[in-house]
Write a protein that holds these residues in place. Structure first.
Motif, mmCIF file in Angstrom:
data_model
loop_
_atom_site.group_PDB
_atom_site.id
_atom_site.type_symbol
_atom_site.label_atom_id
_atom_site.label_comp_id
_atom_site.label_asym_id
_atom_site.label_seq_id
_atom_site.Cartn_x
_atom_site.Cartn_y
_atom_site.Cartn_z
ATOM 1 N N VAL A 122 0.845 -1.202 0.000
ATOM 2 C CA VAL A 122 0.000 0.000 0.000
ATOM 3 C C VAL A 122 0.878 1.248 0.000
ATOM 4 O O VAL A 122 0.590 2.234 -0.683
ATOM 5 N N LEU A 123 1.967 1.216 0.756
ATOM 6 C CA LEU A 123 2.900 2.336 0.766
ATOM 7 C C LEU A 123 3.493 2.555 -0.617
ATOM 8 O O LEU A 123 3.619 3.710 -1.074
ATOM 9 N N MET A 124 3.844 1.494 -1.311
ATOM 10 C CA MET A 124 4.422 1.629 -2.642
ATOM 11 C C MET A 124 3.412 2.237 -3.614
ATOM 12 O O MET A 124 3.767 3.090 -4.448
ATOM 13 N N ARG A 125 2.146 1.854 -3.500
ATOM 14 C CA ARG A 125 1.128 2.440 -4.372
ATOM 15 C C ARG A 125 0.944 3.921 -4.066
ATOM 16 O O ARG A 125 0.718 4.727 -4.975
ATOM 17 N N LEU A 126 1.033 4.282 -2.793
ATOM 18 C CA LEU A 126 0.916 5.690 -2.426
ATOM 19 C C LEU A 126 2.076 6.496 -3.014
ATOM 20 O O LEU A 126 1.872 7.607 -3.537
ATOM 21 N N LEU A 127 3.294 5.966 -2.940
ATOM 22 C CA LEU A 127 4.452 6.664 -3.502
ATOM 23 C C LEU A 127 4.290 6.854 -5.009
ATOM 24 O O LEU A 127 4.623 7.921 -5.548
ATOM 25 N N GLU A 128 3.792 5.843 -5.685
ATOM 26 C CA GLU A 128 3.586 5.960 -7.129
ATOM 27 C C GLU A 128 2.512 6.993 -7.441
ATOM 28 O O GLU A 128 2.623 7.766 -8.411
ATOM 29 N N GLY A 129 1.455 7.050 -6.600
ATOM 30 C CA GLY A 129 0.421 8.064 -6.787
ATOM 31 C C GLY A 129 0.964 9.468 -6.616
ATOM 32 O O GLY A 129 0.627 10.380 -7.400
ATOM 33 N N TRP A 130 1.808 9.672 -5.621
ATOM 34 C CA TRP A 130 2.410 10.990 -5.407
ATOM 35 C C TRP A 130 3.386 11.333 -6.531
ATOM 36 O O TRP A 130 3.515 12.496 -6.922
ATOM 37 N N GLY A 184 12.489 -2.379 13.218
ATOM 38 C CA GLY A 184 13.831 -2.665 12.748
ATOM 39 C C GLY A 184 14.084 -2.155 11.338
ATOM 40 O O GLY A 184 13.659 -1.058 10.963
ATOM 41 N N PHE A 185 14.773 -2.975 10.529
ATOM 42 C CA PHE A 185 15.267 -2.525 9.229
ATOM 43 C C PHE A 185 14.586 -3.205 8.045
ATOM 44 O O PHE A 185 14.978 -2.964 6.911
ATOM 45 N N TRP A 186 13.579 -4.025 8.308
ATOM 46 C CA TRP A 186 13.028 -4.803 7.199
ATOM 47 C C TRP A 186 12.424 -3.923 6.114
ATOM 48 O O TRP A 186 12.567 -4.194 4.914
ATOM 49 N N LEU A 187 11.742 -2.829 6.521
ATOM 50 C CA LEU A 187 11.106 -1.968 5.528
ATOM 51 C C LEU A 187 12.151 -1.263 4.662
ATOM 52 O O LEU A 187 11.962 -1.121 3.443
ATOM 53 N N ALA A 188 13.254 -0.821 5.281
ATOM 54 C CA ALA A 188 14.315 -0.177 4.497
ATOM 55 C C ALA A 188 14.891 -1.148 3.480
ATOM 56 O O ALA A 188 15.140 -0.778 2.314
ATOM 57 N N ARG A 189 15.114 -2.395 3.884
ATOM 58 C CA ARG A 189 15.640 -3.391 2.935
ATOM 59 C C ARG A 189 14.643 -3.644 1.813
ATOM 60 O O ARG A 189 15.017 -3.769 0.643
ATOM 61 N N TRP A 190 13.357 -3.726 2.150
ATOM 62 C CA TRP A 190 12.322 -3.996 1.139
ATOM 63 C C TRP A 190 12.239 -2.853 0.147
ATOM 64 O O TRP A 190 12.142 -3.069 -1.065
ATOM 65 N N LEU A 191 12.265 -1.613 0.654
ATOM 66 C CA LEU A 191 12.190 -0.458 -0.243
ATOM 67 C C LEU A 191 13.408 -0.390 -1.154
ATOM 68 O O LEU A 191 13.288 -0.103 -2.355
ATOM 69 N N ARG A 192 14.595 -0.645 -0.607
ATOM 70 C CA ARG A 192 15.802 -0.608 -1.435
ATOM 71 C C ARG A 192 15.761 -1.681 -2.510
ATOM 72 O O ARG A 192 16.244 -1.468 -3.622
ATOM 73 N N ALA A 193 15.199 -2.843 -2.168
ATOM 74 C CA ALA A 193 15.082 -3.904 -3.167
ATOM 75 C C ALA A 193 14.139 -3.512 -4.305
ATOM 76 O O ALA A 193 14.230 -4.069 -5.395
ATOM 77 N N HIS A 194 13.240 -2.545 -4.048
ATOM 78 C CA HIS A 194 12.293 -2.078 -5.063
ATOM 79 C C HIS A 194 12.703 -0.735 -5.650
ATOM 80 O O HIS A 194 11.870 -0.012 -6.222
#
Length: 394
Positions: A54-62, A86-96
């Motif tokens: 959902v966060l990724m879709r929001l970023l694309e919308g912006w 922790g760091f899981w979200l940062a790793r996931w975002l960087r992977a995308h």
């Protein structure tokens, strides 16, 4: 390996008209997302359920909204405060393909008002201000945590689990000792395995057997204690097996553990903790090493006032505790070393206060010496080492 970049400021050029800046205030139930969109006057604020898609879709919308305003987004920066997730979200975002950062919570300056207002909306505004200052390359706004790989985080788990189990073992033993002391029973060590078979023969101060409910509780506590001890032994056994399988020439962590465990008085447990908690990090210099461990002072120097308030305790508590314990062991196992001679010279007055203060200084010097040893191979002066790494745990 954890990369220790210039975490106090960004070294990349910041182009506000081409950068979508986003901060996330995270909680268990919701995420509050604040954005700064090029070409858009409003400051969007969106509350979402905790879902990375959902966060990724929001970023694309912006991104599309900024594109509609005539601005092309060349860079997307997302940051959030270090915490439970922790760091899981940062790793996931960087992977995308998203630039993600984790802000040290203690590095963010907050108002010193006695009763300052605190809401998620205010927190996102504060995070946005410090992130923009960091992106501009200004020093002092905040510092970023080095985002570890999941394998690097996983490598820390055995040491941390063992630490928790040792604390649980101590708690159980102390509770059983207290239960026996209430009945006037002394000189009985509940940690010994033979104690379980002696419970029926023990007598209280009044000469009676241990009461039924207390006896049942003691037996359950002893069963828990045996389980905890077995788990501690399992962790230690698996660690030795893992180190035996790893090739020190290919594994940097294994090479560090083997090198450190050769030092007399420094066992595999401490070596493994130091390697994964601090020595694998690419720290800049000896000051950064001492600062990361929280072994630096916290001076109170204002006007005519000059005093030292003791350790800052702002770094890694596991490293700090382990190094202080290792410093005491060094006094026993490394009596001929230059570091111990330095300590003896400064504690010649025999005062307890002096010894307690100087043991921290010894711990700091020892940590820096071990850091230099694993970096350059330089052995601390006078330190005795074993011919080969042993399996002793300490």
């Amino acid at each position: 390996m954890l990369q220790q970049r210039d975490i106090g400021r960004s070294t990349a050029a910041f182009a506000p008209d081409e950068t979508l800046v986003v901060v996330v205030e995270m909680s268990r139930s919701t995420w509050l997302i604040a954005g700064l969109l090029p070409g858009v006057n409003r400051r969007p604020l969106k509350k979402l359920k905790p879902d990375e898609n959902v966060l990724m879709r929001l970023l694309e919308g912006w991104r599309q909204e900024a594109l509609a305003a005539g601005r092309t987004i060349a860079r997307v920066v997302v940051a959030y405060e270090a915490g439970r997730d922790g760091f899981w979200l940062a790793r996931w975002l960087r992977a995308h393909g998203i630039e993600a950062h984790v802000i040290h919570a203690t590095s963010v300056t907050v108002s010193r008002d006695r009763r300052r207002a605190k809401t998620d909306r205010l927190d996102t505004a504060l995070l946005m201000r410090v992130l923009l200052g960091w992106l501009r390359g200004e020093v002092g706004h905040c510092t970023m945590a080095a985002v570890p790989e999941i394998s690097e985080e996983d490598a820390k788990r055995p040491t941390r689990e063992r630490e928790n189990l040792v604390a649980e073992r101590t708690r159980l033993v102390n509770r059983m000792k207290a239960a026996l002391a209430r009945l006037g029973i002394r000189d009985v060590n509940p940690a010994l395995r033979k104690t379980a078979g002696r419970l029926d023969t023990l007598r209280t101060a009044e000469g009676t057997k241990i009461p039924g409910n207390t006896l049942a509780e003691m037996r359950r506590d002893i069963a828990r204690l045996r389980l905890v001890e077995d788990q501690i032994a399992e962790i230690e056994r698996e660690r030795l097996q893992r180190l035996a399988k790893l090739n020190p020439e290919r594994s940097r962590a294994a090479a560090m553990v083997h090198m450190l465990s050769r030092v007399v008085g420094l066992g595999v447990e401490t070596a493994d903790m130091l390697a994964h908690e601090i020595l694998l990090r690419d720290l800049r210099d000896r000051r950064a090493v001492a600062r990361y461990a929280g072994l630096t002072g916290s001076p109170d120097d204002s006007g005519a006032r000059r005093r030292e308030r003791g350790l800052s305790r702002a770094g890694n508590a596991r490293v700090r505790r382990g190094m202080v314990q290792l410093a005491w062991r060094f006094l026993v196992f490394q009596k001929e070393s230059a570091l111990v001679a330095w300590y003896r010279e400064r504690t010649a007055d025999g005062r307890t206060r002096t010894r307690m203060a100087m043991i921290v200084a010894l711990a700091r010097k020892l940590l820096i010496a071990l850091w230099r040893m694993v970096k350059t191979g330089e052995l601390p002066e006078g330190v005795r080492v074993r011919p080969h790494a042993t399996a002793a745990a300490a």
